[in-house]
Write a protein that holds these residues in place. Structure first.
Motif, mmCIF file in Angstrom:
data_model
loop_
_atom_site.group_PDB
_atom_site.id
_atom_site.type_symbol
_atom_site.label_atom_id
_atom_site.label_comp_id
_atom_site.label_asym_id
_atom_site.label_seq_id
_atom_site.Cartn_x
_atom_site.Cartn_y
_atom_site.Cartn_z
ATOM 1 N N VAL A 1 4.118 -14.178 -6.549
ATOM 2 C CA VAL A 1 3.568 -15.027 -7.604
ATOM 3 C C VAL A 1 3.925 -16.494 -7.362
ATOM 4 C CG1 VAL A 1 3.679 -15.586 -10.066
ATOM 5 C CG2 VAL A 1 3.509 -13.196 -9.324
ATOM 6 N N PHE A 2 5.183 -16.750 -7.032
ATOM 7 C CA PHE A 2 5.640 -18.133 -6.902
ATOM 8 C C PHE A 2 5.079 -18.826 -5.655
ATOM 9 C CE2 PHE A 2 9.151 -21.262 -5.892
ATOM 10 C CZ PHE A 2 8.816 -22.145 -6.905
ATOM 11 N N PHE A 3 5.043 -18.087 -4.543
ATOM 12 C CA PHE A 3 4.583 -18.699 -3.295
ATOM 13 C C PHE A 3 3.121 -18.374 -2.963
ATOM 14 C CE2 PHE A 3 9.227 -18.162 -2.613
ATOM 15 C CZ PHE A 3 9.558 -19.502 -2.458
ATOM 16 N N GLY A 4 2.654 -17.185 -3.386
ATOM 17 C CA GLY A 4 1.317 -16.757 -3.003
ATOM 18 C C GLY A 4 0.223 -17.130 -3.984
ATOM 19 N N LEU A 5 0.508 -17.007 -5.286
ATOM 20 C CA LEU A 5 -0.512 -17.290 -6.290
ATOM 21 C C LEU A 5 -1.015 -18.727 -6.256
ATOM 22 C CD1 LEU A 5 -1.970 -15.609 -8.396
ATOM 23 C CD2 LEU A 5 -0.307 -16.372 -10.098
ATOM 24 N N PRO A 6 -0.142 -19.725 -6.049
ATOM 25 C CA PRO A 6 -0.648 -21.102 -5.951
ATOM 26 C C PRO A 6 -1.635 -21.292 -4.801
ATOM 27 C CG PRO A 6 1.702 -21.122 -6.344
ATOM 28 C CD PRO A 6 1.332 -19.699 -6.073
ATOM 29 N N VAL A 7 -1.459 -20.553 -3.709
ATOM 30 C CA VAL A 7 -2.393 -20.651 -2.585
ATOM 31 C C VAL A 7 -3.758 -20.125 -2.998
ATOM 32 C CG1 VAL A 7 -2.878 -19.884 -0.238
ATOM 33 C CG2 VAL A 7 -0.531 -20.453 -0.900
#
Length: 223
Positions: A73-79
């Motif tokens: 969520v923290f690293f992948g969702l923003p992408v």
């Protein structure tokens, strides 16, 4: 420069971290309960497409590590979204989803634990599916599910300690900061552990009172 002595400021920081942990726990509990119960209703009404989808999402969330979910969520969702998430927002999304998955399992199991004879009797007397759920199924299911729900809430309180790895200044993160500054790990982590223990005991006591009241009114006395 490190200072080995504890100061009054440390207490303020500790209380701040405690407040963050409590606030996130309460917020994710409310959201998780709402979403999890909504998923359980989809199953109860056997909604095409949505019910199997909710079951699949819950299965994925409850059988994968929370820490991995947090990183995704923290690293992948923003992408995927093309927008940044703050550590608190990522923690809120992750813990709410994880709580919802387990609430769904507890709610679905509790609903299924209610005797089919009672449901059939309610239908014979002309109650709609919604009336049967509200007047017959829900009170008994709540009593059945409250024990497992208490265990879930205590576990989710402990899980909040993981959010410190993405930079949320919660109780565990404050403990790590104080440990580095004072170089007194035994004292620091004992205090942190005691605070988590007291919060868990408070949750258990509050839930036990609610469960006692629910069980007192959960016996089906007819239509």
């Amino acid at each position: 420069m490190r200072y080995a002595e504890f100061t009054y400021y440390d207490l303020l920081v500790l209380l701040q971290g405690l407040g963050v942990s409590v606030a996130l726990f309460l917020a994710t509990t409310v959201i998780g309960l709402g979403v999890g119960l909504a998923w359980a209703m989809l199953r109860y009404y056997r909604t095409p497409v949505l019910a199997p989808l909710a079951a699949a999402v819950a299965e994925l969330l409850k059988n994968s590590p929370v820490l991995v979910q947090l990183f995704l969520v923290f690293f992948g969702l923003p992408v995927l979204l093309g927008a940044d998430l703050t550590p608190v927002e990522a923690a809120l999304i992750t813990l709410s989803g994880n709580t919802a998955a387990f609430v769904y399992v507890i709610a679905a199991s509790s609903i299924e634990s209610v005797g089919r004879d009672q449901i059939e009797t309610a239908r014979v007397f002309g109650l709609s599916r919604w009336q049967t759920l509200r007047r017959v199924v829900a009170p008994q299911a709540a009593a059945f599910g409250f024990g497992p729900l208490t265990g879930l809430l205590i576990n989710q309180l402990q899980v909040t300690s993981l959010i410190s790895v993405i930079g949320v200044i919660d109780l565990t993160k404050v403990g790590a900061i104080l440990n580095v500054r004072t170089l007194q790990p035994f004292i620091v982590w004992t205090v942190i552990g005691v605070l988590y223990y007291l919060m868990a005991r408070l949750i258990a006591r509050v839930c036990a009172r609610f469960e006692t009241r629910l069980r007192a009114h959960s016996q089906w006395k007819g239509l």
